[in-house]
Design a protein around this motif. Structure first.
Motif, PDB file in Angstrom:
ATOM      1  N   LYS A  25      -4.433   1.104   4.742  1.00 17.58           N
ATOM      2  CA  LYS A  25      -5.361   0.556   5.736  1.00 17.58           C
ATOM      3  C   LYS A  25      -4.842  -0.813   6.187  1.00 17.58           C
ATOM      4  O   LYS A  25      -4.873  -1.769   5.424  1.00 17.58           O
ATOM      5  N   PRO A  26      -4.356  -0.905   7.414  1.00 16.82           N
ATOM      6  CA  PRO A  26      -3.861  -2.191   7.911  1.00 16.82           C
ATOM      7  C   PRO A  26      -4.977  -3.233   7.952  1.00 16.82           C
ATOM      8  O   PRO A  26      -6.115  -2.920   8.308  1.00 16.82           O
ATOM      9  N   ILE A  27      -4.625  -4.445   7.567  1.00 16.73           N
ATOM     10  CA  ILE A  27      -5.541  -5.571   7.736  1.00 16.73           C
ATOM     11  C   ILE A  27      -5.261  -6.149   9.113  1.00 16.73           C
ATOM     12  O   ILE A  27      -4.153  -6.621   9.381  1.00 16.73           O
ATOM     13  N   ILE A  28      -6.234  -6.075   9.979  1.00 16.48           N
ATOM     14  CA  ILE A  28      -6.011  -6.486  11.359  1.00 16.48           C
ATOM     15  C   ILE A  28      -6.969  -7.590  11.767  1.00 16.48           C
ATOM     16  O   ILE A  28      -8.077  -7.696  11.260  1.00 16.48           O
ATOM     17  N   GLU A  29      -6.501  -8.408  12.671  1.00  9.90           N
ATOM     18  CA  GLU A  29      -7.330  -9.429  13.305  1.00  9.90           C
ATOM     19  C   GLU A  29      -7.323  -9.111  14.798  1.00  9.90           C
ATOM     20  O   GLU A  29      -6.297  -9.226  15.459  1.00  9.90           O
ATOM     21  N   GLU A  30      -8.473  -8.685  15.294  1.00 12.47           N
ATOM     22  CA  GLU A  30      -8.574  -8.244  16.682  1.00 12.47           C
ATOM     23  C   GLU A  30      -8.479  -9.434  17.638  1.00 12.47           C
ATOM     24  O   GLU A  30      -9.124 -10.459  17.433  1.00 12.47           O
ATOM     25  N   GLN A  63       0.818  -1.221   0.000  1.00 10.28           N
ATOM     26  CA  GLN A  63       0.000   0.000   0.000  1.00 10.28           C
ATOM     27  C   GLN A  63       0.845   1.261   0.000  1.00 10.28           C
ATOM     28  O   GLN A  63       0.540   2.229  -0.704  1.00 10.28           O
ATOM     29  N   TYR A  64       1.920   1.279   0.780  1.00 10.33           N
ATOM     30  CA  TYR A  64       2.799   2.447   0.775  1.00 10.33           C
ATOM     31  C   TYR A  64       3.464   2.610  -0.598  1.00 10.33           C
ATOM     32  O   TYR A  64       3.600   3.731  -1.099  1.00 10.33           O
ATOM     33  N   ALA A  65       3.871   1.505  -1.186  1.00  8.97           N
ATOM     34  CA  ALA A  65       4.525   1.559  -2.498  1.00  8.97           C
ATOM     35  C   ALA A  65       3.575   2.097  -3.568  1.00  8.97           C
ATOM     36  O   ALA A  65       3.955   2.925  -4.400  1.00  8.97           O
ATOM     37  N   LYS A  66       2.336   1.625  -3.550  1.00  9.00           N
ATOM     38  CA  LYS A  66       1.367   2.107  -4.530  1.00  9.00           C
ATOM     39  C   LYS A  66       1.064   3.583  -4.313  1.00  9.00           C
ATOM     40  O   LYS A  66       0.889   4.341  -5.276  1.00  9.00           O
ATOM     41  N   ALA A  67       1.004   4.001  -3.055  1.00  7.50           N
ATOM     42  CA  ALA A  67       0.757   5.409  -2.757  1.00  7.50           C
ATOM     43  C   ALA A  67       1.876   6.298  -3.275  1.00  7.50           C
ATOM     44  O   ALA A  67       1.657   7.482  -3.557  1.00  7.50           O
ATOM     45  N   CYS A  72      -2.803  -9.757  -2.224  1.00  8.30           N
ATOM     46  CA  CYS A  72      -1.864  -8.800  -2.819  1.00  8.30           C
ATOM     47  C   CYS A  72      -2.504  -8.072  -4.003  1.00  8.30           C
ATOM     48  O   CYS A  72      -2.342  -6.857  -4.152  1.00  8.30           O
ATOM     49  N   THR A  73      -3.233  -8.812  -4.823  1.00  7.04           N
ATOM     50  CA  THR A  73      -3.903  -8.209  -5.975  1.00  7.04           C
ATOM     51  C   THR A  73      -4.957  -7.205  -5.515  1.00  7.04           C
ATOM     52  O   THR A  73      -5.080  -6.108  -6.067  1.00  7.04           O
ATOM     53  N   ARG A  74      -5.710  -7.585  -4.487  1.00  7.34           N
ATOM     54  CA  ARG A  74      -6.749  -6.691  -3.958  1.00  7.34           C
ATOM     55  C   ARG A  74      -6.144  -5.401  -3.409  1.00  7.34           C
ATOM     56  O   ARG A  74      -6.761  -4.340  -3.497  1.00  7.34           O
ATOM     57  N   LEU A  75      -4.947  -5.494  -2.849  1.00  2.00           N
ATOM     58  CA  LEU A  75      -4.292  -4.318  -2.276  1.00  2.00           C
ATOM     59  C   LEU A  75      -3.602  -3.447  -3.327  1.00  2.00           C
ATOM     60  O   LEU A  75      -3.095  -2.379  -2.999  1.00  2.00           O
TER      61      LEU A  75
END
Length: 358
Positions: free
Chosen positions: A327-332, A200-204, A222-225
């Motif tokens: 947007k971090p993908i998180i598991e609470e 995400q940072y790289a694409k930004a 990865c594709t979705r991101l």
């Protein structure tokens, strides 16, 4: 509850706190411990959320020689509020209720060559959370107010926590790589806790992203991101040839977030001439690159590494989250889940980041 409507700090504090304590290299126990009292310039924090990092796994397992812990409470991605002030805290800067971070870099000297050059993460006298001082896998912890970062109220604690280490590390790595928009960056371990943020940072930043990881689920993520291409190392017979083909000559930059020695051995075979290989993942065994000086002489490749980043790096990395670009993908998780999370990380099965909510 929105991030800006967090409850006020308690008017009275408990005498004990719950903490995840490493009682052996294999066991985490939830214990009730006395509430620490802030002295000097320290502040007492009530933790809202804290991440679980692969570095924590190394600390608990005592698997890396230079990461031998002197304490038994890990955790360095903590978001919390100040609920107590030491007698020497600057009251013009910090007050009860302020929202701050408990980071990996806990304290620096601000006097050495690295600090004066703006690289305080490499301070000669730095103290690290979970190694030299207790980390934030606890309901309450203390932090040094003279090296303390404020957290924006409009970023959720759950999303901010992973940025304190994972996000900062890959953001700093991309700054270190110094690639131009349109160039290819290969992210090894792209579907993991660091890798999914690196995409995400790289694409930004306008880069073309090649994700490298194992499994169809990781590829779909990865594709979705936003990854422009993906290589499944479990299915690809010749990774080097495939990278060179997809990137028309090799990756301009490579970020290795994986802890696999094989990942590093392969990376030097598909980095472009005048490219850069950035080491991030720590291997459990000594890794020897299958190259000699002639490789660098002939190809002009840079080999470097990065470990987390400065406080300013973290502030910049968080701004991407605040703006919705990352947007971090998180598991609470709960504090009681820490051991299970470490076991999942050890197997390499984690997707995104585990974050404990208190």
């Amino acid at each position: 509850m929105s991030p800006s409507s967090e409850p006020p700090p308690p008017t009275s504090l408990p005498s004990a706190r719950k903490a995840a304590v490493s009682t052996s290299t294999e066991t985490i126990e939830i214990q009730s411990l006395p509430l620490p009292s802030p002295t000097g310039t320290y502040v007492l924090l009530q933790i809202e959320a804290t991440g679980i990092c692969a570095t924590d796994l190394h600390l608990v397992r005592q698997s890396i020689p230079y990461l031998k812990s002197k304490v038994n409470i890990c955790g360095h991605e903590g978001i919390g509020r100040i609920v107590g002030l030491g007698p020497d805290v600057d009251r013009t800067k910090w007050k009860i209720g302020d929202r701050v971070a408990h980071r990996w870099i806990y304290r620096v000297c601000r006097k050495c060559e690295m600090c004066e050059a703006g690289n305080e993460q490499l301070c000669d006298s730095r103290q690290l959370s979970g190694i030299h001082v207790e980390g934030c896998w606890a309901e309450y912890t203390v932090a040094e107010s003279e090296y303390l970062m404020r957290i924006p109220e409009d970023v959720s604690a759950l999303e901010a926590a992973p940025i304190l280490c994972a996000g900062t590390t890959v953001y700093r790595a991309l700054k270190t790589a110094n690639l131009a928009p349109g160039q290819w960056v290969a992210i090894v371990g792209a579907g993991g806790g660091l890798g999914h943020l690196a995409i995400q940072y790289a694409k930004a930043e306008g880069l073309k992203v090649l994700g490298v990881d194992g499994g169809k689920d990781k590829g779909a993520l990865c594709t979705r991101l936003g990854a422009d291409a993906f290589i499944d190392f479990m299915e690809t017979k010749d990774i080097t040839a495939e990278v060179i083909k997809l990137t028309s000559g090799g990756a301009h930059g490579i970020l290795v977030t994986s802890s696999s020695p094989r990942a590093y051995e392969q990376a030097v075979t598909y980095v472009r001439k005048m490219g850069v290989l950035v080491c991030i993942g720590i291997t459990p065994t000594k890794t020897t690159f299958p190259i000699g000086p002639e490789y660098f002489v002939a190809r002009g490749v840079r080999l470097t590494g990065t470990s987390t980043g400065t406080m300013h790096d973290t502030e910049e990395a968080l701004e991407y989250v605040r703006q919705g670009k990352v947007k971090p993908i998180i598991e609470e998780k709960k504090l009681e889940d820490v051991q299970q999370c470490l076991e999942t990380l050890e197997k390499g099965d984690a997707v995104g980041r585990f974050v404990v909510r208190f």
